[in-house]
Scaffold this active site. Sequence first.
Site, short mmCIF file in Angstrom:
data_model
loop_
_atom_site.label_atom_id
_atom_site.label_comp_id
_atom_site.label_asym_id
_atom_site.label_seq_id
_atom_site.Cartn_x
_atom_site.Cartn_y
_atom_site.Cartn_z
N TYR A 33 0.83 -1.20 0.00
CA TYR A 33 0.00 0.00 0.00
C TYR A 33 0.86 1.25 0.00
O TYR A 33 2.07 1.19 0.22
CB TYR A 33 -0.96 -0.01 1.19
CG TYR A 33 -0.33 0.28 2.54
CD1 TYR A 33 0.51 -0.63 3.16
CD2 TYR A 33 -0.57 1.50 3.18
CE1 TYR A 33 1.08 -0.35 4.39
CE2 TYR A 33 0.00 1.79 4.42
CZ TYR A 33 0.83 0.85 5.01
OH TYR A 33 1.40 1.14 6.23
N ARG A 52 8.35 4.14 -4.55
CA ARG A 52 8.33 3.11 -3.50
C ARG A 52 7.30 2.01 -3.81
O ARG A 52 7.56 0.82 -3.56
CB ARG A 52 8.04 3.72 -2.13
CG ARG A 52 8.17 2.68 -1.02
CD ARG A 52 8.09 3.28 0.36
NE ARG A 52 6.83 3.96 0.57
CZ ARG A 52 6.58 4.77 1.59
NH1 ARG A 52 7.52 5.00 2.50
NH2 ARG A 52 5.42 5.35 1.73
N LYS A 150 6.45 -2.18 1.85
CA LYS A 150 5.30 -1.58 2.55
C LYS A 150 4.08 -2.49 2.41
O LYS A 150 3.19 -2.23 1.60
CB LYS A 150 5.03 -0.18 1.98
CG LYS A 150 4.15 0.68 2.85
CD LYS A 150 4.24 2.13 2.43
CE LYS A 150 3.16 3.00 3.04
NZ LYS A 150 3.23 3.09 4.49
N GLU A 182 12.04 2.20 14.37
CA GLU A 182 11.15 3.27 13.89
C GLU A 182 9.89 3.29 14.73
O GLU A 182 9.77 2.53 15.69
CB GLU A 182 10.83 3.06 12.39
CG GLU A 182 10.19 1.71 12.10
CD GLU A 182 10.05 1.39 10.62
OE1 GLU A 182 10.00 2.31 9.79
OE2 GLU A 182 9.98 0.18 10.30
N LEU A 206 11.07 0.93 7.19
CA LEU A 206 10.47 1.41 5.95
C LEU A 206 11.24 2.64 5.49
O LEU A 206 11.60 3.50 6.31
CB LEU A 206 9.00 1.77 6.15
CG LEU A 206 8.32 2.10 4.83
CD1 LEU A 206 8.03 0.82 4.04
CD2 LEU A 206 7.06 2.90 5.02
#
Length: 286
Positions: A33, A52, A150, A182, A206
């Site tokens: 996504y 990405r 992702k 993260e 990510l």
Amino acid sequence: MTRIVHVNGAFVPEAEAVVSVFDRGFLMADGVYEVTSVLGGKLIDFAGHCVRLARSLSELEMTNPHTDAEWLALHHELVARNGIVDGMIYLQVTRGNPGDRDFAYPGPEVKPTVVMFTQSKPGLAENPAAKTGWKVISIPDIRWGRRDIKTVQLLYPSMAKMAAKKAGVDDSWFVEEGVVTEGTSNNAYIVKGNRIITRQLSSDILHGITRSAVLRFAAEAQMEVEERPFTIAEAQGADEAFITSASAFVMPVVEIDGASVGTGKPGSIVARLREIYLEEMRKAAV
Ligand code: PMP
């Protein structure tokens, strides 16, 4: 106003949107996504999200169902049909519906499923939280090893968000081997003097679209940028801390595991980065 969503080439009212029970996104979290912010009716850093998305799909050996120009047209149409001024466009591509459940990937005859929808957030860039900052807690990072893709497998990040809510704070920072990876849905940073410190890119995190822009703007503003891991203790002792994401932009973090960062109030470096980011990205919006 009924929300109009996009499913596999069609624009339909949300109540009429249908995806198969055999869709691999539903059964296996076999999908990726992107979330792109909309400010003043325009898309923020759209090109970065396209790059990405293509990479996530290619890492999973999935075909990209659209060219970047087609993706752009679909985004613009959704913005227009839903009258979005400020908000987000969510886009998901799954490996599609093979007609049954099977661990093996289906062949090329099975087309990917594309779903897109809008989230209206008037005043998204004027989020009052940017004035007070977020509080975070730390939580062990037990996610899989390809966090650079992702994917829609967001159960552990959801659990981490719930742990934060239960603790009465805004978010969780993941910690692995003693250092921060993260946030649940954002990249994490600390500030020491004029220096911005954030973990280097790898499959452990990510590769944030906002991260890339913010580090570029920081360097242009004569700030030093150091890409390396940091501990919770180092973050607690830093002058400032913050997170970045496509929908929170640059958000100060003022408390980590109950300890105030710096003065316990959002600091000037993070405020400046947020201002530069929003100004530059609004200028470049499409
Ligand atoms: N890390 C994780 C785990 C995320 O889910 C996100 C947001 N999708 C980010 C970082 C930030 O990425 P971006 O700036 O591209 O929104």
